[in-house]
Design a protein around this motif. Structure first.
Motif, PDB file in Angstrom:
ATOM      1  N   THR A 185      19.390 -37.083   3.831  1.00 61.12           N
ATOM      2  CA  THR A 185      18.405 -36.097   3.382  1.00 61.12           C
ATOM      3  C   THR A 185      18.080 -36.347   1.913  1.00 61.12           C
ATOM      4  N   GLN A 242      22.500 -23.957   8.939  1.00 57.61           N
ATOM      5  CA  GLN A 242      21.997 -25.330   8.881  1.00 57.61           C
ATOM      6  C   GLN A 242      22.693 -26.107   9.995  1.00 57.61           C
ATOM      7  N   THR A 244      22.930 -29.840  11.366  1.00 56.00           N
ATOM      8  CA  THR A 244      22.567 -31.164  10.867  1.00 56.00           C
ATOM      9  C   THR A 244      23.339 -32.244  11.609  1.00 56.00           C
TER      10      THR A 244
ATOM     11  N   LYS B 240      18.028 -33.087  10.313  1.00 56.64           N
ATOM     12  CA  LYS B 240      18.313 -31.797   9.665  1.00 56.64           C
ATOM     13  C   LYS B 240      17.469 -30.687  10.276  1.00 56.64           C
TER      14      LYS B 240
END
Lengths: 256, 256
Positions: A185, A242, A244, B240
């Motif tokens: 990311t 989140q 991920t 993500k």
């Protein structure tokens, strides 16, 4: 390296983030996703089968869960993080065997959590770990001679990931292992665009972070198994997470 | 209402966000979580069984998926969003029947996606929807006489949610329905703390957003079923995701 000026709510924000990561390392699981630092440590330990397990480095250790897990088999584990707050909490866990933190539920409502090494079956590991504040792009010379370096969710938060990757082999023993895990990311607030090691076009073709890793690491490492995407979940509030995928690559240090 | 100055990467960021929401509304699903605007529209339509279905308002419509879904049964649906970019994309979908956008894969690498109303079975709905830029806290007078108002992931992004909630009944017909969905993610950058309707302590007790909704809406509405947490996933990159639970409450307008 310039840093932004502290924001009005920086103290509150940093404490909220600390509690998020404490829960990420020591707390509950969601959506059926297993504890991520533990999962990585297990993959690293599997790759170490038959190899010396003297000293391991957990770089970007955050609250230290992987360090404790690695200490199940290593003689000694050093954890390093850029955040003094994170290192403080990890050290507190090692020293006291438990930590307490306020988990955000909704708005400013929180509930207290206490987590202990004993409940995680890790109380025997505390004496083998030590935690330090440090910068992965500018590590002190004493951090060397490792059989394993674990770099979890680290490279896309470094200001000079290439510098780190170009030099890390110097700290790893022959046939030692480097485990890199990252969702790739890339964000300019952490890494200037000209320091990204992939995630852009090069000579008119897509050049991924995995391409960059292979190019940078190949002089000193060989990739020992196929990349694997390992999920993690970080809880922000009782309703917000989140979710991920972090790509795990395992690299064996070539003989000098 | 003051706004922050534009940031250097604001244009890039706003386009990236637009593509994220286009995919959220019209794209693939992840982790087995069904399309969220569609799921909410279905819950709203189920609550409308036996009631007039003349005109619906989709407030905070983003890219408009719920508006198209509601138009399966409503004569007319109006979608309003604060973001002119979002309204533009929703209108383009209604006019052309398809939209094209660059989905972020990793770093600045993207892949193009084209999505069409026809593939979603919604092509017959396009003529019944219209989209407008507007402010939920300061709606024009012409937006009224609705049998349904859907407010999805809206209230915790308003600068004056209480003002909105105190007045919305004026735009809803007797026995009409208000559907509110929210993860109650209060953030001071969107809503000053003294405007939060819950998520804090009051008289020494936890006062949740649901408590606040009940207090504010009860003079004009009755809660017609138990709150339900509906998941949604927003894809940021190929690795993500935001994985969130939005609490859905359904309110029936009391007779005047």
């Amino acid at each position: 390296m310039t840093r932004p000026a502290p924001q009005p709510h920086a103290y509150y924000e940093s404490n909220r983030l600390l509690a998020e990561y404490a829960e990420f390392h020591f707390g509950d699981t969601w959506y059926g996703v297993e504890n991520f630092p533990k999962a990585l440590a297990e993959r690293a330990l599997a790759a170490m089968a038959g190899k010396p397990r003297g000293k391991a480095l957990d770089l970007g250790c955050a609250c230290g869960r992987a360090s404790f897990e690695l200490a199940k088999q290593f003689d000694e584990v050093e954890g390093i993080d850029f955040s003094a707050n994170f290192v403080h909490l990890a050290s507190e866990m090692a020293r006291q065997g438990s930590v307490r933190y306020p988990l955000t539920e909704e708005g400013e409502l929180t509930s207290e959590r206490t987590r202990s090494l004993k409940d995680m079956g890790l109380d025997a590991c505390a004496s083998k770990v030590s935690f330090y504040q440090g910068d992965a792009c500018n590590l002190e010379g004493r951090f060397t001679d490792y059989d394993l370096v674990l770099a979890a969710n680290l490279i896309d938060r470094l200001y000079k990931p290439r510098l780190f990757l170009n030099n890390i082999h110097q700290r790893i023993n022959d046939a030692g292992i480097l485990l890199i895990a990252s969702p790739y990311t890339w964000m300019e607030e952490h890494t200037p665009k000209d320091e990204w090691i992939g995630g852009f076009q090069k000579d008119g073709e897509d050049y991924t972070t995995l391409d960059g890793l292979k190019e940078i690491l190949s002089p000193n490492f060989r990739l020992i198994q196929a990349p694997e995407k390992v999920p993690f979940v970080i809880r922000e509030t009782q309703h917000k997470f989140q979710h991920t995928l972090s790509e795990v690559t395992l690299w064996e240090r070539l003989p000098r």
